[in-house]
Design an enzyme around this catalytic site. Structure first.
Site, PDB file in Angstrom:
ATOM      1  CG  HIS A  69     -11.684  -7.103   6.298  1.00 49.86           C
ATOM      2  ND1 HIS A  69     -10.670  -7.697   7.008  1.00 49.86           N
ATOM      3  CD2 HIS A  69     -11.474  -7.472   5.006  1.00 49.86           C
ATOM      4  CE1 HIS A  69      -9.909  -8.398   6.189  1.00 49.86           C
ATOM      5  NE2 HIS A  69     -10.372  -8.275   4.963  1.00 49.86           N
TER       6      HIS A  69
ATOM      7  CD  GLU B 133      -1.705  -2.436   1.351  1.00 46.97           C
ATOM      8  OE1 GLU B 133      -0.564  -2.643   1.828  1.00 46.97           O
ATOM      9  OE2 GLU B 133      -2.503  -3.344   1.101  1.00 46.97           O
TER      10      GLU B 133
HETATM   11  C1  LIG Z   1      -1.990  -4.867   4.192  1.00 50.16           C
HETATM   12  C2  LIG Z   1      -3.063  -5.638   3.513  1.00 50.16           C
HETATM   13  N1  LIG Z   1      -3.439  -5.311   2.278  1.00 50.16           N
HETATM   14  C3  LIG Z   1      -4.413  -5.988   1.647  1.00 50.16           C
HETATM   15  C4  LIG Z   1      -5.054  -7.037   2.264  1.00 50.16           C
HETATM   16  C5  LIG Z   1      -6.160  -7.780   1.542  1.00 50.16           C
HETATM   17  N2  LIG Z   1      -5.728  -9.125   1.199  1.00 50.16           N
HETATM   18  C6  LIG Z   1      -6.003 -10.185   1.982  1.00 50.16           C
HETATM   19  S1  LIG Z   1      -5.271 -11.577   1.450  1.00 50.16           S
HETATM   20  C7  LIG Z   1      -4.577 -10.784   0.126  1.00 50.16           C
HETATM   21  C8  LIG Z   1      -3.703 -11.536  -0.809  1.00 50.16           C
HETATM   22  C9  LIG Z   1      -2.592 -12.211  -0.085  1.00 50.16           C
HETATM   23  O1  LIG Z   1      -1.854 -12.976  -0.958  1.00 50.16           O
HETATM   24  P1  LIG Z   1      -0.670 -13.898  -0.470  1.00 50.16           P
HETATM   25  O2  LIG Z   1       0.284 -13.098   0.360  1.00 50.16           O
HETATM   26  O3  LIG Z   1      -0.099 -14.575  -1.643  1.00 50.16           O
HETATM   27  O4  LIG Z   1      -1.327 -14.954   0.523  1.00 50.16           O
HETATM   28  P2  LIG Z   1      -2.440 -16.052   0.191  1.00 50.16           P
HETATM   29  O5  LIG Z   1      -3.772 -15.402   0.458  1.00 50.16           O
HETATM   30  O6  LIG Z   1      -2.271 -16.478  -1.208  1.00 50.16           O
HETATM   31  O7  LIG Z   1      -2.205 -17.149   1.163  1.00 50.16           O
HETATM   32  C10 LIG Z   1      -4.938  -9.448   0.112  1.00 50.16           C
HETATM   33  C11 LIG Z   1      -4.536  -8.471  -0.911  1.00 50.16           C
HETATM   34  C12 LIG Z   1      -4.622  -7.357   3.559  1.00 50.16           C
HETATM   35  N3  LIG Z   1      -5.180  -8.364   4.250  1.00 50.16           N
HETATM   36  N4  LIG Z   1      -3.638  -6.661   4.165  1.00 50.16           N
END
Ligand SMILES: Cc1ncc(C[n+]2csc(CCOP(=O)(O)OP(=O)(O)O)c2C)c(N)n1
Ligand SMILES: Cc1ncc(C[n+]2csc(CCOP(=O)(O)OP(=O)(O)O)c2C)c(N)n1
Ligand SMILES: [Mg+2]
Ligand SMILES: [Mg+2]
Lengths: 325, 375, 325, 375
Positions: A131, A62
């Site tokens: 959230h 972000e």
């Molecule tokens: C700081 C932040 N930005 C955005 C989100 C929203 N979000 C939740 S999971 C996710 C994707 C995460 O991807 P990854 O790190 O590959 O983990 P995975 O869900 O695939 O296990 C996002 C963008 C968040 N939880 N925290």
């Protein structure tokens, strides 16, 4: 004049689309805004129609979203950043407060930063932690930012376009739990009120309810439900700058005021409204400005959010109290 | 409380020292000998070398002038570039006018290369403004004090270049300490993923205020880039030829669609961090002495002399010119007017803002109330 | 009882030293806190006496400072983090608001986070940008944090030890421009007031000045200078929680109140004080609570800070106005 | 507007594909063949393998139960681990009880290894609490939803281990997307500079919600570690043997003072990101089909069968056990009580807090006012 009935999220989408059509410098960027169309589908179809260069699925970072948006703005673009949820704006806080908000002033006005940061905010959707936050007070306290919140589809459509056209950085709050609310939307902007103005959403004579974003609907419902008193509801819309004349006019007429927001009351935006109104309308007030809001705790687990969030009863309870002084 | 030695007492047991051995690109030795490098070279005419020499001497002189102004209370603080002249002139002169540079707060030498009036660099330090030049006019962004923030601005700007087409490039300056900040690393992520036309120019001057490089990294900094999938290179930051060559190449790579490069200019902060700092508290005189032998200006002078490209007259004329420019800057610095009180509310927003207008009017009438009394 | 005359920065230093002597789990960490002793010398000599394992020169990464401090606290340590200047706390904002503030609650009370974040704050020292910020309202609005500010050497010495002993995270604001002020310090803590309490720094009957940190001295000077009115000065000390009874008692007695801080007035901490006092003391107030503070702009270049910062004249001007209502 | 193709249209022209070719440590092929690896190996008895198999089956079953509960409205949302069982069980079983694990929000399999009651994992998703277990009791920290934040907690915790002495280690879990966050990179900086006893366990499941790895990196993620001066290694994340071996080695290195390791477990998110996600919008069925052939459970089963270590009865008994555990969890999930309203003010501070006490009392009497009316 042509109107169409749209959900708030669809109205946002149409507003973004219009802005992109009107100005090739407008970009949309954020996590999952491309093929997925954003987790709330606000950017649905935009990448398909405007391409990957203008609708950018960003890295999961972000600070990077806001920081690179600043850089794009310096190169003449008008980036519209999506922060996926309110609770995820904090990693970008440094770029927003120390860079985005201050850069025009620091450059003696030579630089323009037309960056919009869209933040779906607030609770009420049964989500997990982080959230359901209402971080607006952090931004209203930060000089150099404009802070607005829309409360209905029509304003969503209009205000996002006005925000994108604005040469200043705008923090644009969207009432997450109202994304699915539908209403007729006037598609022609020419008669629209400035996004800096507050509007009287419902007229009344006994007490003024001040709200923005998701709480406007709650206040309208409360006003409707109250059969004894005539309640006026003002939709603040622009938190910074505040449209003081609309607000003070209303309070001077009614003599009583309740401010409603989801954010914690302590040092929330309502504190500013209460302090300012009291100073400007001291002799008009029959009772102190009361505040209804979230509590001064972290946002609770969702099974408790109905207690945490102001609802019709809590609003009317505060209205009652303004008559008991 | 002790730390189990076997576990590695922080922060001394890095696997590899981050500062030594300095395997780096060098084209001109401290003694002024020209050396070959298989990959990097630069053809320079005598005039070009003399011009670089002039730059180096002038920016050092300007720096001394600013230090003197600070001692005399005319500036609030100053971040000296002493020792880093070659890193800044070499990279600054590698830029094309349409390239965009994002400095930190110590790049007075780069400002010089971008034709920024040296006096306007002083405004921030004198406290009369936060920045005194138009960044668009010079393609030289504002100084950025919050460490690392500008790296993302540069990455975004480079993404803008991609969208515009053409072959501009962006360069961003930061220090060794800055490489620890999340923003700098995010800018690596973004630039790599977007293949953005950007050069990361890290002046490793060995210190972040009182902290030696070991507090930030256990391997040389240029290697950070590998982990993000783009090339990193270490250059002798006190060798203006080498810096010029390496930066030019990196910029060319950016222009031609090869994405980012990280340049680590290995140099030394010869002065205090800023005029409020006291380096005797944390570093040894001997280190300073060793680096004096690697002075970035002396080696160019030696080269010019050795190759009979310049004589005593030339050197004197440059010194005189630097002096003249310095005095001129000093004079104009003293003339910099204090801003009007109402400047507080100016340029915060592009358009009218009712809150600010109200504050300004109230304050103006408040100030007026004193005049009434005085009258 | 033994007292010693110390500067505020020296008193901080002695307080930290005491805390480290008393509890081997106390760590000091931050940029340049080791050999240099911090840019304000608050940690001077601590690394020499307690070693590198307990006084940690950290990487230049504020999110990392707070994030690793959280981890150290989870392992049983009590880290005291120094943020070098107010303007550099923002990169750590996410770790502070979403992690540090919430972790106890999120863990249902099983985790304890005794982390202190020291922030030298405020202007008045002729510094360059980002070195004169007053970010307290961002933290007072964040549930889960305790927020305090010391205003004099004695409180510096006492309150830092109380903050370190506190099982909750504490944001500890130090009035940068008062670091060199000297005063006698009582070294024995046993009779010290709780760091959650406000104190009446000067008694008066006509109007209450509320301040904290650097503005306490300004208010005391203003009170002293006013020969017509009897001005009471309350040093808030603890911004969250607020010692309401001390504050309300004073305002009820005087009937007039001016809040003074360096931070921008708009949605600043003064807004909360004004709103709360008005609600609690509505019928006692002869005039609205007035606020004197910084303007709603970025902090200006230092040559303008004398205009930007509240001074004796601006405080007394507000006092005048409370009598004009 | 178009992007100059020569400059590299973002984000498709990475120099090297981040996901292919997967050169990785594998000890058990998808077909259940045991393979040798020069550096990593693990000796496992039949009982141990059967125990791993049991873990894998149970955590998959629990996951299915949670998905069903979500469909039935009993959970608000669920982040499925389907496909990532081996990465989680292999690494979770490599830990000693006194090691500390920091999960993201998908590590239900690791929670199982840490003896966390599966029902308490559901609390967060049901909305009855933000976390249902005592992290100190299980040495398993809270789930962390804000991407990357926990990496710094783990680094700090590991610094605490150093100060305590002894040979514990910390492990932190995050996804491929998380590697772009500043915090994760800062945790690399800190851990390297401090030589902290930590293992970074990145489950590269190829997707961050709708974004493929190419949006985050143009080279394989395990290589990120090189840039920070510590080893990175890619392991077949669907091979429980290899994950166990690689994680054990990394933990041992941490214990013995060799500092951090980054493990990239190459795996695949077989389900939606969460139950609110619709992956058909952004990825192809074919990709899923290809990964089905690499199922982490089937290969262990094949191995056990091939080597006659287990028979039909064994597999049935495990399935039955998993079913029983699943139903038990379902039953107890439905019994999870909603918290009392006053829980809002509990545990926010360790000691009394006047503001919260006031809010709580006011709210309690407000609620009471309804009862009066009802009576
Ligand atoms: C700081 C932040 N930005 C955005 C989100 C929203 N979000 C939740 S999971 C996710 C994707 C995460 O991807 P990854 O790190 O590959 O983990 P995975 O869900 O695939 O296990 C996002 C963008 C968040 N939880 N925290
Ligand atoms: C985010 C942030 N944290 C702390 C500071 C205070 N500070 C100013 S300069 C500096 C050291 C910078 O070191 P380096 O990056 O090596 O640059 P150099 O000063 O050596 O050129 C620090 C800690 C700051 N300006 N910004
Ligand atoms: Mg440095
Ligand atoms: Mg993933």
């Amino acid at each position: 004049m042509s109107t169409e009935t749209l959900s708030l999220s669809r109205a946002m989408n149409e507003g973004l689309r219009k802005a992109m059509e009107n100005d090739p410098k407008v970009l949309v960027m954020g996590e999952d805004v491309g093929k997925l169309g954003g987790v709330f589908r606000v950017t649905d179809g935009l990448q398909k129609d405007f391409g990957e260069a203008r609708v950018i699925d960003t890295p999961l970072a972000e600070s990077g979203i806001v920081g690179t948006a600043i850089g794009l703005a310096l190169r003449g673009y008008r980036p519209v950043c999506e922060i996926q949820f309110d609770g995820f704006v904090f990693p970008a806080f440094n770029q927003i407060t120390s860079q985005l908000a201050k850069m025009r002033m620091r450059s003696l006005g030579t630089l323009e930063l037309p960056v919009v940061i869209r933040i779906p905010f607030g609770g009420g959707i049964g989500a997990v932690e982080h959230h359901s936050e209402s971080p607006e007070a952090y931004f209203t306290h930060t000089g150099g930012l404009r802070v607005v919140a829309c409360s209905n589809p029509s304003d969503a459509y209009t205000m996002i376009q006005q925000a994108i056209a604005c040469p200043d950085p705008v923090i644009f709050f969207e009432p997450k739990r109202r994304y699915w609310d539908k209403a007729p939307v006037e598609l022609d902007l020419s008669a629209a009120a400035s996004f800096e103005s507050a509007v009287v959403a419902r007229e009344g004579t006994d007490v003024t309810l001040l709200a923005y974003g998701p709480m406007v609907k709650t206040c309208l419902e409360a006003a409707q439900a109250d059969e004894e008193r005539s309640i006026e509801v003002v939709d603040i819309r622009s938190l910074n700058p505040l449209d003081e004349s609309t607000v003070m006019d209303s309070v001077r007429r009614t003599g009583r005021c309740v401010v409603v927001h989801e954010a914690p009351v302590f040092n929330g935006y309502g504190a500013e409204l209460a302090a300012r109104i009291t100073e400007k309308c001291f002799y008009h007030l029959e009772s102190p400005v009361l505040r209804v809001g979230g509590f001064s705790t972290p946002y609770p687990p969702s099974r408790l959010e109905d207690h945490y969030l102001p609802d019709l009863d809590r609003v009317l309870d505060a209205v009652d109290r303004t008559f008991e002084w | 409380m002790t730390i189990d030695a076997a576990r590695g007492a922080p922060p001394s047991t890095g696997a590899q020292s981050p500062s030594a051995p300095p395997e780096l690109v060098q084209l001109l030795t401290p003694e002024g000998e020209r050396v070959e490098h298989p990959e990097y070279d630069v053809e320079l005419t005598a005039d070009e070398i003399k011009s670089l020499y002039r730059d180096l001497v002038i920016v050092r002189r300007l720096d001394q002038e600013a230090l003197a102004l600070t001692r005399q209370g005319e500036l609030g603080v100053w971040a000296s570039l002493l020792g880093q002249e070659a890193a800044q002139i070499g990279s600054g002169r590698a830029l094309r006018p349409t390239d965009m540079a994002f400095p930190s707060y110590r790049e007075h030498g780069v400002a010089w290369c971008r034709d920024v009036d040296p006096v306007s660099v002083l405004g921030l330090f004198r406290g009369v403004n936060h920045s005194g030049w138009d960044p668009r006019e010079h393609n030289f962004h504002l100084y950025t004090i919050v460490i690392g923030s500008q790296s993302l601005h540069a990455a975004g700007y480079a993404m803008g270049i991609q969208r515009d087409g053409g072959d501009d490039a962006a360069i961003v300056y930061f220090g060794d300490g800055a490489t620890s900040e999340g923003d700098v690393n995010e800018s690596f992520v973004w630039s790599a993923a977007q293949n953005a036309p950007i050069v990361f120019f890290c002046q490793n001057n060995q210190w972040a205020i009182s902290e030696p490089l070991e507090r930030q990294s256990r391997i040389p900094l240029y290697r950070r880039a590998e982990g993000f999938g783009f090339p990193g290179i270490r250059v002798d930051g006190n060798d203006v030829f080498a810096v010029l060559a390496v930066t030019r190449k990196a910029l060319d790579n950016a222009r031609s669609g090869q994405g980012p490069t990280l340049i680590e200019a290995f140099t030394y902060r010869m002065g205090a961090h800023t005029t409020t700092d006291d380096p005797t508290r944390y570093r040894l005189e001997a280190e300073l002495e060793a680096w004096k032998l690697k002075d970035p200006i002396e080696r160019v002078k030696a080269y010019l002399v050795k190759n009979q490209m310049a004589d005593k007259d030339f050197f004197e004329s440059i010194d005189d010119e630097a002096k003249t420019i310095g005095s001129d800057v000093r004079r104009r610095c003293l003339e910099l007017p204090d801003p009007e009180a109402t400047a507080i509310w100016e340029n915060v927003y592009a358009t009218d803002h009712s809150l600010l207008a109200g504050e300004r009017d109230q304050f103006t009438s408040y100030l007026g109330s004193f005049e009434e009394v005085t009258r």
